[in-house]
Motif scaffolding. Sequence first.
Motif: not given
Length: 409
Positions: A246-253, A275-282, A333-334, A337-340
């Motif tokens: 869903v969001y390619d961040h190093p903290r995610n699997i 900030s681990y869920l989606t790209e947020l504006p700086s 939830m995105a 639900l993907h993890i599930l």
Amino acid sequence: MRYVNGKTVSALALSLALTSAYSNAESVKASDIHDSMVVMDTHLDTPALLVQPGFNIMHAHNVEDDFSQVDVPRMESGGLDGGFWVIYTPQGPVTVEGFKSARDTAILRAMAIHKMVEANPDTFTLATDPKDAKAIADNDKKIVYISMENAYPLGEDLSLLDTFYKMGLRMVGPVHFKNNQFGDSSTDPNGQQYGGLSPLGEKLVKKANELGIILDGSHAHDDLLEDMIRLSKTPVILSHSGTKAVYDHPRNINDELLKKLVASGGVIHVNAYGSYLTELPSDPKRKKAYGELFKQMGNIAEMTPEQVAALKQKRKQIDMEHPAVRATFDDYMAHFLHILKVAGPKHTGVGADWDGGGGVERMMDVAALPLITERLLAESYTKEDLQDIWGNNVLRLLTQAQEYAQSLK
């Protein structure tokens, strides 16, 4: 036109009224199911607030006023029975002096958790065994398991893990934001140091297995997680993580590694750190303002209640001048639900990172937790699935950890 209670009502109005009534009925049903379960979160950073002057876990707080997200009134409102309360220590220098300072901080944090329980015996009960959770919840008390985020305070003396185990520790994560003596973090700006676990990290895995402590791979580099899955005699948890799909961040699997975790019996609990869920504006101005505030802050535990209140007022001023852009509940939830879909309900849970940076629009504190149950029911997950997600899965891991430790005696 139709007549309802003697009044003329349009078909559209009647349809909207019926839809609303149905929605309310479904919400009530979800609330009943939520309240009937043992509901736990595997990553409560609230112990950081227990040492904060002026904070009382028994009193109702407001995230808009003091930024806190967990207290007893909100736990009641959100149906949260408890979970794993975190001993967290920031990563410092990997030196003898750094180890000693972190050790002292961690012991004080563990003591703060015990003091919370001892000061409020009618509300909290320390849990050390998987069977404790339901017994405590059935007694209308809050469940207090203890975990450690960042094993850095152990230094190079793994006998300290025995000490923390005796204080109730039942979950440990080797690393946090940076690499340390146990291995590689997923977010160290300097990259990897060991290619996974260090030799001492491998000994930590063995020691945790021997004691019956769950190993936590959140914050760990993928290579470290793979090492733990390979070496641990019992399944590993990700107590608060998301998905790279869903969001390619190093903290995610990623899905491939998630499937390895599941195949080994492990569990992933879904993080709500924006900030681990989606790209947020700086927002450079917001970042600069907070950086300057944190430089002035010092040790909050040593402040007076008045100084803490003034600090929070400055934070509110920054938020007013430079409003935060948050991830949404749908973003959260995105991931869920993907993890599930990949892991299944027997390998998924909730670890939202409350009081540690977690929280999304519509779900900014634990009072909003029933939203997860409501959404999962709407997605056709069953009550049995939800019982696994909200508590049974992590309790299974604790059972397996303790049974293995017992088998060595």
